[in-house]
Design a protein around this motif. Structure first.
Motif, mmCIF file in Angstrom:
data_model
loop_
_atom_site.group_PDB
_atom_site.id
_atom_site.type_symbol
_atom_site.label_atom_id
_atom_site.label_comp_id
_atom_site.label_asym_id
_atom_site.label_seq_id
_atom_site.Cartn_x
_atom_site.Cartn_y
_atom_site.Cartn_z
ATOM 1 N N PHE A 124 0.833 -1.202 0.000
ATOM 2 C CA PHE A 124 0.000 0.000 0.000
ATOM 3 C C PHE A 124 0.868 1.253 0.000
ATOM 4 C CE2 PHE A 124 -2.034 3.549 2.086
ATOM 5 C CZ PHE A 124 -3.269 3.601 1.464
ATOM 6 N N PHE A 125 1.896 1.263 0.833
ATOM 7 C CA PHE A 125 2.792 2.408 0.974
ATOM 8 C C PHE A 125 3.419 2.775 -0.369
ATOM 9 C CE2 PHE A 125 7.244 3.687 1.487
ATOM 10 C CZ PHE A 125 7.167 4.780 2.323
ATOM 11 N N LEU A 126 3.961 1.794 -1.076
ATOM 12 C CA LEU A 126 4.613 2.075 -2.347
ATOM 13 C C LEU A 126 3.606 2.555 -3.390
ATOM 14 C CD1 LEU A 126 7.087 -0.930 -2.395
ATOM 15 C CD2 LEU A 126 7.716 1.494 -2.277
ATOM 16 N N ASP A 127 2.432 1.966 -3.401
ATOM 17 C CA ASP A 127 1.403 2.429 -4.334
ATOM 18 C C ASP A 127 0.999 3.871 -4.032
ATOM 19 O OD1 ASP A 127 1.463 -0.023 -5.568
ATOM 20 O OD2 ASP A 127 -0.402 -0.756 -4.676
ATOM 21 N N GLU A 128 0.965 4.215 -2.754
ATOM 22 C CA GLU A 128 0.609 5.581 -2.367
ATOM 23 C C GLU A 128 1.696 6.565 -2.788
ATOM 24 O OE1 GLU A 128 -2.185 8.286 -0.550
ATOM 25 O OE2 GLU A 128 -2.298 6.240 -1.341
ATOM 26 N N LEU A 129 2.952 6.196 -2.617
ATOM 27 C CA LEU A 129 4.037 7.052 -3.097
ATOM 28 C C LEU A 129 3.896 7.305 -4.590
ATOM 29 C CD1 LEU A 129 7.320 5.773 -1.351
ATOM 30 C CD2 LEU A 129 6.013 7.837 -0.823
ATOM 31 N N LEU A 130 3.674 6.241 -5.367
ATOM 32 C CA LEU A 130 3.574 6.385 -6.816
ATOM 33 C C LEU A 130 2.363 7.219 -7.202
ATOM 34 C CD1 LEU A 130 4.549 2.748 -7.850
ATOM 35 C CD2 LEU A 130 6.006 4.787 -7.853
ATOM 36 N N ARG A 131 1.283 7.084 -6.452
ATOM 37 C CA ARG A 131 0.088 7.884 -6.714
ATOM 38 C C ARG A 131 0.368 9.372 -6.522
ATOM 39 N NH1 ARG A 131 -4.619 9.435 -4.261
ATOM 40 N NH2 ARG A 131 -3.884 8.843 -2.195
ATOM 41 N N CYS A 132 1.320 9.668 -5.658
ATOM 42 C CA CYS A 132 1.696 11.062 -5.393
ATOM 43 C C CYS A 132 2.894 11.517 -6.224
ATOM 44 C CB CYS A 132 2.002 11.240 -3.905
ATOM 45 S SG CYS A 132 0.552 11.066 -2.842
ATOM 46 N N GLY A 133 3.387 10.659 -7.114
ATOM 47 C CA GLY A 133 4.480 11.049 -7.999
ATOM 48 C C GLY A 133 5.868 10.855 -7.424
ATOM 49 N N THR A 134 5.979 10.156 -6.298
ATOM 50 C CA THR A 134 7.283 9.921 -5.678
ATOM 51 C C THR A 134 7.831 8.592 -6.166
ATOM 52 O OG1 THR A 134 6.723 11.199 -3.718
ATOM 53 C CG2 THR A 134 8.508 9.610 -3.492
ATOM 54 N N THR A 135 9.004 8.630 -6.800
ATOM 55 C CA THR A 135 9.593 7.431 -7.393
ATOM 56 C C THR A 135 10.784 6.896 -6.608
ATOM 57 O OG1 THR A 135 10.840 8.889 -8.878
ATOM 58 C CG2 THR A 135 8.798 7.935 -9.735
#
Length: 449
Positions: A124-135
């Motif tokens: 969930f955490f990684l998907d949330e980062l990607l949803r916010c544009g953080t790679t």
């Protein structure tokens, strides 16, 4: 690359394109801006970035141009301080840092002894980062090696560039989260050997903060940092005044809080110190001398009432600076919302942060602070193709303001002050589409707009 080439795995993206070559605060020609631009990716890396009119004719035959006109492509955001185990306790009330740790943080982290639980949260955490544009992010796991294995496994599945490490903590914490000096060092070394530079994964030696490590543990952490000099090191320093006083009582011979880490050989390139609010000029000089970086965490500092980062003194001392969300003390995964708050923190301290500098900090500036320039952070040829597509019309208010902007600075300022996760239309990592707003991606999603 010419028009009669048939280069495999080549993609092209048409949009407004922005990336940085230097800090706009200290350089007049710090960025490249192409209002009608083209970003060309080959084999997961940047091949070229420039004006559409100039680059269009250089594309191999048959390459489809993904059309993002009306949107802005920038390098993927980089977050230099965040705790993935604290995802489920974000926005938990407490009167300050120390009671917040005792009431919410430690009980939440206890659950990460279960690798299945850790994997679910990491996903969930990684998907949330990607949803916010953080790679890319510098991530704290828990004291449990299983939490690190779960995190890197999920990151590896997504082929992301991530930095993470097991917390080292052998005192002033619950027994269920305590390791030992020798055990923490041994576990950390095994994890370094397993994960550091495995694909795109990188390891960070992670003593939580000085009060929760004995001198023996800090000594061993410093020895690891010297032995494995190409690893990262991450910890906290001088976040609030109660914490500073506590450190003084535990280490009475140290000149300052930061000096505790310096004494044990933990100040060096690739060392990231979160907060750095209550430092003095001697501390800042040591950070410049050792190229240890400060991670500025505005949303958590405001949330916990810790204080305001002093940009003027940090810039005068030439401290390497970076920007971070610090979830779960921080209140948003979004680097755009973090820009919003850091702008206000700076203003309260008498410093004006232009939007150009905030976007620099979230991209190339953060890469530089991590010693990763040339790997991530901008669109120089050969850099890994991590980028985000921002939509200036993502919300009615942002759209209304964006149509009235008259300069790049005004547009970026509107994105920083009014933007959030909804502003991110798409996120790419290594040239692969890993998030598209409003879409559920398949595991083998083709690279396209």
């Amino acid at each position: 690359m010419t028009s009669n080439n048939t280069t495999p795995n080549c993609q092209a993206y048409r949009a407004s394109i922005l990336h940085f070559t230097a800090d706009p605060a200290f350089n007049d020609n710090a960025y490249h801006w192409h209002e009608d631009g083209l970003l060309v990716i080959a084999e997961g890396r940047v091949y070229a970035a420039g004006d559409y009119a100039q680059l269009r004719g250089t594309l191999p035959e048959g390459v489809q141009i993904n059309d993002y006109r009306g949107k802005l492509i920038v390098p993927g955001f980089i977050d230099t301080h965040i705790h993935y185990p604290q995802t489920d306790m974000i926005a938990s009330p407490a009167p300050g840092l120390l009671p917040w740790l005792e009431t919410y943080t430690f009980p939440t982290e206890r659950k990460f002894a279960d690798e299945g639980h850790a994997a679910e949260v990491a996903s969930f955490f990684l998907d949330e980062l990607l949803r916010c544009g953080t790679t890319t992010a510098m991530v704290y796991c828990t004291v449990h090696p299983s939490s690190v294995n779960a995190f890197f496994t999920e990151s590896e599945k997504r082929q992301l560039r991530m930095v993470a490490g097991k917390i080292m903590m052998d005192r002033n914490c619950p027994d269920f989260l305590s390791d030992t000096a020798e055990g923490g060092a041994r576990d950390s070394e095994e994890l370094i050997r397993k994960w550091h530079k495995r694909g795109r994964q990188l390891y960070a030696i992670t003593p939580r903060f000085a009060p929760t490590s004995t001198e023996a543990q800090l000594q061993l952490a410093g020895e690891l940092a010297q032995t494995y000099s190409d690893t990262f090191l991450q910890t906290h320093v001088a976040e609030n005044t109660d914490e500073v006083a506590w450190v003084k009582s535990l280490f009475p011979s140290a000149r300052s809080y930061l000096d505790v880490y310096d004494h044990y050989g933990m100040m060096r390139p690739r060392a990231m110190y979160a907060h750095c609010i209550w430092l003095d000029d001697h501390d800042r000089a040591r950070m410049r001398e050792t190229q240890s970086a400060a991670s500025i965490c505005p949303t958590s500092n405001l949330f916990l009432g810790s204080g305001l980062f002093d940009f003027a003194r940090a810039d005068a001392a030439q401290v390497p600076l970076s920007l971070a969300t610090d979830v779960g003390g921080g209140t948003s995964f979004s680097m755009l919302q973090t820009m919003n708050e850091v702008y206000k923190v700076a203003r309260m301290g008498g410093t004006y942060l232009p939007a150009l500098r905030m976007f620099y900090m979230a991209t190339l500036g953060n890469a530089r602070s991590m010693q990763l320039e040339g790997t991530i952070g901008n669109f120089a040829p050969g850099v890994e193709a991590d980028f985000v597509v921002l939509d200036p019309h993502a919300t009615p208010l942002l759209a209304r303001r964006s149509t009235r902007t008259e300069s790049l600075e005004e547009l970026l300022f509107a994105l920083a002050l009014l933007g959030d996760d909804r502003t991110v239309a798409a996120t790419y990592s290594g040239g692969r589409l890993v998030h598209a707003r409003g879409r559920q991606l398949a595991e083998t999603e083709p690279v396209s707009a």
